[in-house]
Design a protein around this motif. Structure first.
Motif, PDB file in Angstrom:
ATOM      1  N   PRO A  36      -4.347  17.989 -22.454  1.00  0.00           N
ATOM      2  CA  PRO A  36      -5.113  18.995 -23.182  1.00  0.00           C
ATOM      3  C   PRO A  36      -5.617  20.104 -22.275  1.00  0.00           C
ATOM      4  O   PRO A  36      -6.077  21.133 -22.743  1.00  0.00           O
ATOM      5  N   ARG A  78      -3.037  21.865 -35.216  1.00  0.00           N
ATOM      6  CA  ARG A  78      -2.126  22.390 -34.194  1.00  0.00           C
ATOM      7  C   ARG A  78      -0.747  21.763 -34.400  1.00  0.00           C
ATOM      8  O   ARG A  78      -0.300  20.939 -33.616  1.00  0.00           O
ATOM      9  N   LEU A 123      -3.731  18.641 -32.031  1.00  0.00           N
ATOM     10  CA  LEU A 123      -5.185  18.598 -32.049  1.00  0.00           C
ATOM     11  C   LEU A 123      -5.710  17.339 -32.741  1.00  0.00           C
ATOM     12  O   LEU A 123      -6.750  16.808 -32.363  1.00  0.00           O
ATOM     13  N   MET A 142      -2.371  14.842 -27.459  1.00  0.00           N
ATOM     14  CA  MET A 142      -1.699  16.098 -27.756  1.00  0.00           C
ATOM     15  C   MET A 142      -0.184  15.937 -27.882  1.00  0.00           C
ATOM     16  O   MET A 142       0.583  16.505 -27.101  1.00  0.00           O
TER      17      MET A 142
END
Length: 322
Positions: A13, A270, A288, A317
């Motif tokens: 991340p 995301r 996300l 992620m």
């Protein structure tokens, strides 16, 4: 029942300076019925036996990593001057009949790993540096295509020759990211994120047409990224900053549009990788939320699995999916 082999890359991340923990491969058995959840919190994760999703393996294997590490690995690195390649920031992958091909932004390299994990991994030997690897797909004659969004090029890997070349040096692209090849039309579809459009090419890399422009209407895009083409020739595109998925037919006509920004199941935060199984269910990794969500062709939410973490079946992620 649907039997699907899925693999995920888990990126840091923070950025490429942090080492990615693992690449995970799953076997998913998923019956065609609807599931409902109210949130994407770890406590609501459906990564359980009752949801018929089972973790199978990961690469690098935690067991093999412990076995090959320590003194033996240190001696190879210090005395012999060699070490086993390790992932840094994997973003996309492709499973061929015998191998896994992994794009690793942290190493600026393409990894090749045999699917049995029985041989040492190695990187593609080429003098070209790849500063921004993004998308990868199977191509004709067992060749493989991948994109570099900084070099603005598409490259072709010939596994027999163990090297690669640019598909078409005269082709002008602006930030190519996702890429897919249609067995139905024999066309290459590549996402140009900076241009908010899709470019359709022939097998020589010659531009046939472009689809889309910036906007929020059906058939328009706002920083699209990943793309997938199913066995029937339908095209699935992650329309990232519109927080949705657009499905097109082989001519570019919109079939379905679904998704919106939110923090509950069926919404996107995301969205990254996208793929379908043999029954047309759509799998989307969300970096996300740290999960994979599954939808039908109309955008109805079916199921999600995964949670944030480093254990088997957890993600940090997640990006690419196959």
């Amino acid at each position: 029942m649907i039997l699907l082999n899925v693999a995920f890359t888990c990126a840091s991340p923070i950025g490429s300076t942090i080492t990615t923990r693992f690449l995970v491969t799953f076997l998913v058995c998923f019956s065609c019925r609807s599931f409902t959840q109210n949130s994407l919190d770890a406590k609501d994760s459906v990564f359980v036996e009752s949801a018929e999703i089972k973790w199978v393996d990961q690469w690098p294997s935690a067991k093999k990593h412990r076995k090959n590490g320590g003194v033996k690995e240190w001696l190879k690195k210090v005395v012999v001057g060699e070490s086993t390649p390790s992932l840094s920031k994997p973003v996309s992958l492709l499973a061929s009949d015998q191998d896994l091909w992994i794009l690793d932004q942290g190493n600026n390299a393409v990894f090749k790993v045999d699917k049995e994990f029985s041989k040492p991994a190695h990187t593609l030997k080429d003098n070209t540096s790849f500063p921004s690897l993004i998308g990868i797909c199977a191509f004709q004659n067992n060749e493989i295509l991948f994109t570099d969004s900084y070099l603005n090029k598409i490259f072709v890997i010939d596994p027999e020759k163990k090297g690669c070349n640019a598909l078409n040096d005269s082709l002008l692209l602006e930030q190519p990211t996702g890429i897919a090849y249609s067995l139905i039309t024999k066309q290459i579809w590549v996402v140009e994120t900076a241009q908010h459009r899709i470019s359709v090419l022939n097998e020589k890399g010659k531009l046939i047409k472009t689809i889309g422009k910036r906007g929020s209407a059906s058939g328009e895009f706002n920083y699209p990224t990943n793309i997938w083409i199913d066995k029937d020739g339908n095209i699935y595109i992650i329309d990232s900053m519109n927080f949705r998925v657009q499905v097109l037919d082989s001519s570019g006509k919109v079939i379905s549009v679904f998704g919106t920004m939110g923090d509950a199941s069926g919404y996107f935060a995301r969205p990254k990788g996208i793929a379908t199984d043999s029954h047309g269910n759509i799998y989307i990794s969300d970096a996300l939320f740290h999960v994979v969500q599954i939808f039908d062709i109309k955008g109805n939410f079916l199921l999600n699995f995964g949670s944030q973490g480093y254990e088997a079946g957890q993600f940090w992620m997640p990006s690419g999916i196959y």
